[in-house]
Design an enzyme around this catalytic site. Structure first.
Site, PDB file in Angstrom:
ATOM      1  N   ARG A  51       0.835  -1.288  -0.015  1.00 35.14           N
ATOM      2  CA  ARG A  51       0.072  -0.039   0.015  1.00 35.14           C
ATOM      3  C   ARG A  51       0.738   1.115   0.101  1.00 35.14           C
ATOM      4  O   ARG A  51       2.193   1.025   0.245  1.00 35.14           O
ATOM      5  CB  ARG A  51      -1.076   0.006   1.086  1.00 35.14           C
ATOM      6  CG  ARG A  51      -0.341  -0.361   2.283  1.00 35.14           C
ATOM      7  CD  ARG A  51      -0.878   0.328   3.707  1.00 35.14           C
ATOM      8  NE  ARG A  51      -0.414   1.745   3.497  1.00 35.14           N
ATOM      9  CZ  ARG A  51       0.777   2.396   3.714  1.00 35.14           C
ATOM     10  NH1 ARG A  51       1.856   1.621   3.804  1.00 35.14           N
ATOM     11  NH2 ARG A  51       0.865   3.763   3.614  1.00 35.14           N
ATOM     12  N   GLY A  52       0.352   2.311  -0.146  1.00 34.04           N
ATOM     13  CA  GLY A  52       1.251   3.689  -0.130  1.00 34.04           C
ATOM     14  C   GLY A  52       1.350   3.864  -1.702  1.00 34.04           C
ATOM     15  O   GLY A  52       1.533   2.903  -2.459  1.00 34.04           O
ATOM     16  N   ALA A  53       1.171   5.096  -2.074  1.00 32.23           N
ATOM     17  CA  ALA A  53       1.275   5.567  -3.418  1.00 32.23           C
ATOM     18  C   ALA A  53       2.360   5.084  -4.374  1.00 32.23           C
ATOM     19  O   ALA A  53       2.300   4.229  -5.375  1.00 32.23           O
ATOM     20  CB  ALA A  53       1.204   6.890  -3.578  1.00 32.23           C
ATOM     21  N   ARG A  89      -6.986  -0.514  -7.299  1.00 27.51           N
ATOM     22  CA  ARG A  89      -7.385   0.737  -6.304  1.00 27.51           C
ATOM     23  C   ARG A  89      -7.428   2.065  -7.218  1.00 27.51           C
ATOM     24  O   ARG A  89      -6.583   2.180  -7.902  1.00 27.51           O
ATOM     25  CB  ARG A  89      -6.150   0.673  -5.311  1.00 27.51           C
ATOM     26  CG  ARG A  89      -6.342  -0.360  -4.421  1.00 27.51           C
ATOM     27  CD  ARG A  89      -5.291  -0.004  -3.110  1.00 27.51           C
ATOM     28  NE  ARG A  89      -6.049   0.724  -1.997  1.00 27.51           N
ATOM     29  CZ  ARG A  89      -5.436   1.285  -1.293  1.00 27.51           C
ATOM     30  NH1 ARG A  89      -3.983   0.955  -0.964  1.00 27.51           N
ATOM     31  NH2 ARG A  89      -6.229   2.138  -0.453  1.00 27.51           N
ATOM     32  N   GLN A 191      -2.548   2.748   9.793  1.00 25.65           N
ATOM     33  CA  GLN A 191      -1.035   2.971   9.171  1.00 25.65           C
ATOM     34  C   GLN A 191      -0.276   3.698  10.142  1.00 25.65           C
ATOM     35  O   GLN A 191       0.963   3.390  10.061  1.00 25.65           O
ATOM     36  CB  GLN A 191      -1.243   3.534   7.732  1.00 25.65           C
ATOM     37  CG  GLN A 191      -1.986   2.450   6.797  1.00 25.65           C
ATOM     38  CD  GLN A 191      -3.368   2.802   6.632  1.00 25.65           C
ATOM     39  OE1 GLN A 191      -3.918   3.557   7.612  1.00 25.65           O
ATOM     40  NE2 GLN A 191      -3.976   3.025   5.214  1.00 25.65           N
ATOM     41  N   ASP A 232      -1.787  10.874  -2.598  1.00 25.17           N
ATOM     42  CA  ASP A 232      -2.154   9.837  -3.359  1.00 25.17           C
ATOM     43  C   ASP A 232      -2.125  10.370  -4.678  1.00 25.17           C
ATOM     44  O   ASP A 232      -2.217   9.642  -5.744  1.00 25.17           O
ATOM     45  CB  ASP A 232      -3.136   8.965  -2.752  1.00 25.17           C
ATOM     46  CG  ASP A 232      -2.840   8.339  -1.549  1.00 25.17           C
ATOM     47  OD1 ASP A 232      -2.211   7.298  -1.473  1.00 25.17           O
ATOM     48  OD2 ASP A 232      -3.049   8.942  -0.388  1.00 25.17           O
ATOM     49  N   ASN A 242      -5.204  12.640   0.050  1.00 24.98           N
ATOM     50  CA  ASN A 242      -4.534  11.689   1.055  1.00 24.98           C
ATOM     51  C   ASN A 242      -5.245  11.171   1.892  1.00 24.98           C
ATOM     52  O   ASN A 242      -6.653  11.135   1.936  1.00 24.98           O
ATOM     53  CB  ASN A 242      -3.500  12.516   1.611  1.00 24.98           C
ATOM     54  CG  ASN A 242      -2.310  11.929   2.341  1.00 24.98           C
ATOM     55  OD1 ASN A 242      -1.856  11.052   1.670  1.00 24.98           O
ATOM     56  ND2 ASN A 242      -2.150  11.991   3.507  1.00 24.98           N
ATOM     57  N   LYS A 243      -4.731  10.244   2.556  1.00 20.27           N
ATOM     58  CA  LYS A 243      -5.560   9.376   3.742  1.00 20.27           C
ATOM     59  C   LYS A 243      -6.536  10.229   4.316  1.00 20.27           C
ATOM     60  O   LYS A 243      -6.490  11.416   4.625  1.00 20.27           O
ATOM     61  CB  LYS A 243      -4.739   8.722   4.520  1.00 20.27           C
ATOM     62  CG  LYS A 243      -5.156   7.567   5.499  1.00 20.27           C
ATOM     63  CD  LYS A 243      -5.753   6.623   4.992  1.00 20.27           C
ATOM     64  CE  LYS A 243      -5.375   5.647   3.985  1.00 20.27           C
ATOM     65  NZ  LYS A 243      -6.298   4.935   3.240  1.00 20.27           N
TER      66      LYS A 243
HETATM   67  O1  MRU Z   1      -4.620   3.040   1.705  1.00 21.02           O
HETATM   68  P1  MRU Z   1      -3.211   3.421   1.723  1.00 21.02           P
HETATM   69  O2  MRU Z   1      -2.497   2.625   2.812  1.00 21.02           O
HETATM   70  O3  MRU Z   1      -2.781   2.866   0.383  1.00 21.02           O
HETATM   71  O4  MRU Z   1      -3.007   5.048   1.666  1.00 21.02           O
HETATM   72  C1  MRU Z   1      -1.927   5.532   0.987  1.00 21.02           C
HETATM   73  C2  MRU Z   1      -1.297   6.266   1.988  1.00 21.02           C
HETATM   74  O5  MRU Z   1      -0.519   5.644   2.337  1.00 21.02           O
HETATM   75  C3  MRU Z   1      -1.304   7.696   2.490  1.00 21.02           C
HETATM   76  O6  MRU Z   1      -2.811   8.332   2.029  1.00 21.02           O
HETATM   77  C4  MRU Z   1      -0.279   8.296   2.439  1.00 21.02           C
HETATM   78  O7  MRU Z   1      -0.482   9.365   3.132  1.00 21.02           O
HETATM   79  C5  MRU Z   1       0.049   8.768   1.101  1.00 21.02           C
HETATM   80  S1  MRU Z   1       0.840   7.512   0.187  1.00 21.02           S
HETATM   81  C6  MRU Z   1       2.488   7.556   0.431  1.00 21.02           C
END
Ligand code: MRU
Length: 345
Positions: A51-53, A89, A191, A232, A242-243
């Site tokens: 996970r994470g961009a 996603r 997270q 993201d 973002n999250k």
């Molecule tokens: O749903 P996720 O865990 O894939 O979410 C993405 C993220 O990790 C966050 O939004 C993060 O702050 C930015 S992406 C590095």
């Protein structure tokens, strides 16, 4: 990144298998997940093994390469693979950036599999290098003795290496500055409480977990010097997805004059989105809100209901922070105002 003293990346390819750090088990267990086929890699993205961009982007690039390997010259198979990967996603721009780059590089190649693997590897290497540079630029903003708040995990687990929001923190710490990080727990998947603090502990950076609703309290007391979050997707007007929960932090930061920075590689910018309202926001299962998974006293991972039985939940995974709340965006090309982001894409 170093885990227990050993160098790792979040994702890599070997032969036709993609290997990933299994993030669903962290911080309780460190395990490498092998995805043998494109379909397995897609499942890993969907289930948030990765996970994470940036990490999602690099993984999607490798999944696209797996599709070309499996296609054995049949372009329609690779095309279907691309659609399948892109359905995993919806929000992280890096996923689409990577599938398009690998597909376009390999589609007319005489050796599509080799070209696809090379392009996917290039994307992963560029992600790591961009994040290293984000650390260098971001470090210049951090004064010795700073208290920094962050949301979610935008560290090395969320990218191929280094991270975005945490890269400046690591750079400052390695440059001998004293830094302290307030880590938002980041419900529903936590997270922050599970991944960011595990990273910070591995790096030796001082930190504490705070409940998601504690940010305003610390900001109002002048205890937070700056906020750095990841992204993201960034729209061309500088709005940032973002999250979920990021938007609230930004509003509170403005109220208390706390500088609010977003850190992201330029591969996260989507010029096709004119503003944040064009960014698709992922809705995830209500189970992520209703249940939590944790370690029992006898060391078993267990999923338990943490809400009143029978109630439903809503679970938008991201929100959009309007550009007006953002002090600056830290990229591998320098730090810019949200209104200047177009010039970097
Ligand atoms: O749903 P996720 O865990 O894939 O979410 C993405 C993220 O990790 C966050 O939004 C993060 O702050 C930015 S992406 C590095």
């Amino acid at each position: 990144m170093k885990v227990n003293g050993k160098d790792y990346r979040t994702v890599w390819i070997n032969g036709s298998s993609v290997f990933l750090i299994e993030q669903n088990l962290l911080p309780f267990e460190f395990k490498i997940h092998e995805a043998k086929k494109c379909q397995d890699t897609c499942k890993a993205i969907k289930d948030m093994v990765v996970r994470g961009a940036g990490a999602i982007g690099a993984t999607a690039g490798f999944a696209m390469a797996q599709a070309f390997i499996e296609a054995q010259g049949d372009l329609s198979y690779a095309e279907n693979g691309k659609k399948y990967i892109e359905a995993t996603r919806p929000t992280a721009q890096n996923l689409f950036y990577a599938t398009n780059r690998v597909f376009n590089a390999a589609r007319n190649s005489k050796t599509p599999s080799e070209t696809a693997i090379a392009e996917a590897q290039k994307i992963a290497d560029e992600d790591a290098e961009a994040c290293r540079k984000i650390g260098e630029y971001g470090n210049e903003l951090i004064k010795d003795g700073s208290n920094i708040e962050t949301h979610c995990n935008a560290g090395w687990l969320a990218f191929v290496d280094w991270g975005s929001a945490l890269s400046p923190v690591y750079a400052a710490y390695r440059n001998g500055k004293k830094v302290f990080v307030y880590v938002d727990e980041t419900r529903p998947r936590s997270q922050g409480a599970r991944l960011t603090v595990w990273e910070l502990k591995n790096e030796g950076v001082e930190h504490a977990i705070i409940a998601d609703n504690a940010g305003a309290h610390y900001m109002s007391q002048g205890k937070v010097d700056m906020i750095i979050v990841g992204a993201d997707r960034i729209a061309s007007n500088g709005d940032v997805a973002n999250k979920i929960g990021t938007h609230e932090k930004a509003i509170v930061a403005k109220e208390y004059d706390v500088p609010f920075y977003v850190a992201a590689p330029t591969s996260t910018i989507d010029m096709k989105c004119k503003s944040g309202s064009d960014i698709p926001i992922e809705e995830r299962s209500e189970d992520e809100v209703l249940y939590q998974t944790g370690l029992t006293k006898d060391n078993r991972l267990e999923k338990v209901l943490v809400c009143s039985p029978g109630s439903k939940a809503f679970n938008p995974s991201f929100d959009v922070t309007p550009a007006k709340y953002i002090t600056g965006i830290i990229t591998e090309k320098g730090i810019v105002k949200p209104s200047e982001i177009k010039g970097l894409a």
